[in-house]
Motif scaffolding. Structure first.
Motif, PDB file in Angstrom:
ATOM      1  N   LEU A 188       0.712  -1.178   0.037  1.00  0.00           N
ATOM      2  CA  LEU A 188      -0.034   0.072   0.058  1.00  0.00           C
ATOM      3  C   LEU A 188       0.787   1.368   0.092  1.00  0.00           C
ATOM      4  N   HIS A 189       0.363   2.081  -0.708  1.00  0.00           N
ATOM      5  CA  HIS A 189       1.340   3.618  -0.795  1.00  0.00           C
ATOM      6  C   HIS A 189       0.739   4.363   0.535  1.00  0.00           C
ATOM      7  N   PRO A 190       1.793   4.959   0.996  1.00  0.00           N
ATOM      8  CA  PRO A 190       1.428   5.864   2.260  1.00  0.00           C
ATOM      9  C   PRO A 190       0.271   6.707   2.297  1.00  0.00           C
ATOM     10  N   LYS A 191      -0.154   7.575   1.012  1.00  0.00           N
ATOM     11  CA  LYS A 191      -1.247   8.372   0.851  1.00  0.00           C
ATOM     12  C   LYS A 191      -2.553   7.437   1.024  1.00  0.00           C
ATOM     13  N   THR A 192      -2.226   6.247   0.477  1.00  0.00           N
ATOM     14  CA  THR A 192      -3.627   5.546   0.735  1.00  0.00           C
ATOM     15  C   THR A 192      -3.957   5.151   2.308  1.00  0.00           C
ATOM     16  N   ILE A 193      -3.042   4.847   3.197  1.00  0.00           N
ATOM     17  CA  ILE A 193      -2.880   4.546   4.519  1.00  0.00           C
ATOM     18  C   ILE A 193      -3.516   5.681   5.026  1.00  0.00           C
ATOM     19  N   GLU A 194      -3.092   7.034   4.835  1.00  0.00           N
ATOM     20  CA  GLU A 194      -3.560   8.193   5.269  1.00  0.00           C
ATOM     21  C   GLU A 194      -4.938   8.307   5.005  1.00  0.00           C
ATOM     22  N   LYS A 195      -5.623   8.263   3.692  1.00  0.00           N
ATOM     23  CA  LYS A 195      -7.051   8.126   3.679  1.00  0.00           C
ATOM     24  C   LYS A 195      -7.943   7.083   4.416  1.00  0.00           C
ATOM     25  N   LEU A 196      -7.382   6.071   4.524  1.00  0.00           N
ATOM     26  CA  LEU A 196      -8.048   4.874   5.267  1.00  0.00           C
ATOM     27  C   LEU A 196      -8.237   5.395   6.651  1.00  0.00           C
ATOM     28  N   LEU A 197      -7.014   5.837   7.245  1.00  0.00           N
ATOM     29  CA  LEU A 197      -7.078   6.201   8.827  1.00  0.00           C
ATOM     30  C   LEU A 197      -7.942   7.332   8.807  1.00  0.00           C
ATOM     31  N   THR A 198      -7.949   8.432   8.064  1.00  0.00           N
ATOM     32  CA  THR A 198      -8.775   9.558   8.239  1.00  0.00           C
ATOM     33  C   THR A 198     -10.295   9.278   8.293  1.00  0.00           C
TER      34      THR A 198
END
Length: 461
Positions: free
Chosen positions: A34-44
């Motif tokens: 997973l790309h770091p930006k994807t993780i940020e979206k999921l967590l937000t």
């Protein structure tokens, strides 16, 4: 938060705030980090709503136009669902495939920025998504010399600057066996007969049969049909052929002789007998005929062709004439039915969108070279230095599909950086991926810039 990441596909966990109690983050085993930006979206989103969240990336415009879908790469869901999660996950996956199932309420994240697009659709695309089909070129010869053919026309062959169509090249049985095994294992369809008359290959029937025995879901042949006698027709049908396109391009003996230089009665008899044999054997092989809008062939003859064949089979192709001009395949005319749709998508993409072909197909030549679209094939007689994206004598389809050469091509298409890719830069074929649907009388008509496909409504063929 509970994290289920057996393949360790998550980026560095220290950079994220994982403090979301009573939630589970699950990363399915698709081998795509997973790309770091994807993780940020999921967590937000997870912090705002304690509901099921899924991530399935899309490529703008291209995904709308038929790019094979990515699998879901991540799930976030409340811990209270853990005892029924397996059933819920299966239902969500069926929903994403548009398979009927009672709907599950969840939030789907699909939008990606350019960094994520390159990550998922260039660097890791081949790992997660298999080719839709493999185009197999079994030879370089044909028994006809049709006037419009860029490969075998007597007139156009004189302008060839390569030796690809000199002598006789035929794919080896060893390579055919390898293709059947790999495509069967991967459940990937095979298309035969793009630049050659495949019936001339002595092992064609055995190849079709082996493909089907190995588990290849679809085996298609395009042929001129002149050699399609009863013995061969029965052999192909019993071998498991799933579809066949027969190129005719005429409705009268005179036009057929001028365009194809062969006997009209033979082709009509062969196709009619093939239809009867298929029906008598009760074998599910789709039969289509095609008509190229050649110069000096009237609209009345096109109409006559359409009406004759649609009374006997369930689908026909009407194709605009393509010619080799200015180092490219150029259309004599382009269908305009989808102009407004084309303009809409060009505006949405800010110009051109990534062509779908390097995301959907592999073409294997008899010598093991690897091409990636019909445009590269169109140039075979005219250009020496078409880049091969692999060597099938030394590599597997999977290694080629996931390899650096395919990945770099996909990256350049996503970024629209085509200065060093003259084949792509000067190509118009990517626009043919726009398709419009209309109804004429009892027929459904699918129209692209290149082709009109007439199909009987409520047809199962």
């Amino acid at each position: 938060m509970i994290i289920k990441d057996p393949q360790k596909l998550l980026p560095n966990q220290k950079n994220f705030d994982w403090e979301i109690p009573e939630m589970i983050l699950e990363i399915p085993n698709h081998n795509v980090p997973l790309h770091p930006k994807t993780i940020e979206k999921l967590l937000t989103i997870a912090k705002a709503q304690k509901k099921i969240i899924a991530f399935q990336p899309i490529l703008p415009v291209a995904s709308e136009l038929g790019l094979p879908p990515y699998p879901i790469l991540a799930y976030l869901y409340p811990q209270e669902l853990i005892h029924i999660w397996e059933q819920l996950r299966q239902k969500i996956e069926l929903q994403t495939q548009e398979i009927f199932f009672p709907k599950i309420s969840y939030t789907l994240i699909s939008e990606t920025d350019i960094d994520e697009q390159l990550h998922y659709f260039a660097n890791h695309y081949g790992v997660a998504v298999k080719p839709s089909y493999v185009r197999v070129i079994v030879g370089n010869t044909c028994n006809l010399k049709c006037v419009m053919c860029p490969y075998h026309s007597a007139e156009l062959k004189q302008t060839h600057s390569t030796d690809f169509f000199k002598g006789k090249k035929a794919m080896s049985w060893q390579m055919m066996q390898k293709l059947a095994k790999e495509c069967g294992k991967g459940k990937i369809g095979i298309i035969i007969g793009s630049i050659e008359e495949p019936i001339l290959h002595p092992k064609l029937v055995e190849f079709v049969q082996l493909c089907r025995q190995q588990g290849v879901p679809r085996v298609h042949i395009t042929t001129n049909g002149q050699l399609l006698d009863e013995t061969l027709s029965q052999a192909l049908l019993e071998a498991g052929l799933t579809s066949i396109d027969i190129s005719i391009d005429a409705a009268t003996p005179d036009t057929y002789r001028k365009v194809r230089g062969a006997d009209f009665n033979t082709i009509i008899s062969n196709v009619i007998n093939f239809i009867k044999l298929r029906d008598r054997l009760n074998i599910g092989c789709e039969i289509r005929t095609s008509f190229v809008r050649n110069k000096n062939v009237s609209l009345e003859e096109e109409k006559q062709f359409r009406e004759y064949w649609l009374s006997k089979i369930n689908a026909i192709f009407i194709l605009n004439l393509a010619e080799y001009k200015e180092s490219n395949m150029r259309l004599e005319t382009m269908n305009k039915a989808g102009n407004s749709k084309l303009q809409y998508y060009r505006q949405k993409a800010g110009g051109r969108w990534p062509c779908l072909f390097p995301f959907t197909e592999i073409t294997v030549l008899p010598d093991g070279k690897i091409y990636y679209c019909i445009e590269t094939l169109f140039r075979l007689g005219f250009e020496q230095n078409i880049e091969s994206l692999g060597n099938y004598n030394e590599q597997t389809l999977k290694n080629i599909w996931c390899g650096d050469l395919f990945n770099r091509l996909r990256q350049d298409l996503i970024l629209n950086q085509l200065e060093n890719r003259q084949i792509c830069k000067s190509c118009d074929t990517w626009m043919s991926q726009i398709m419009t649907t209309s109804t004429k009388e009892e027929y459904q008509v699918l129209t692209t810039t290149i082709t009109e496909i007439y199909r009987k409504i409520n047809s199962n063929d």
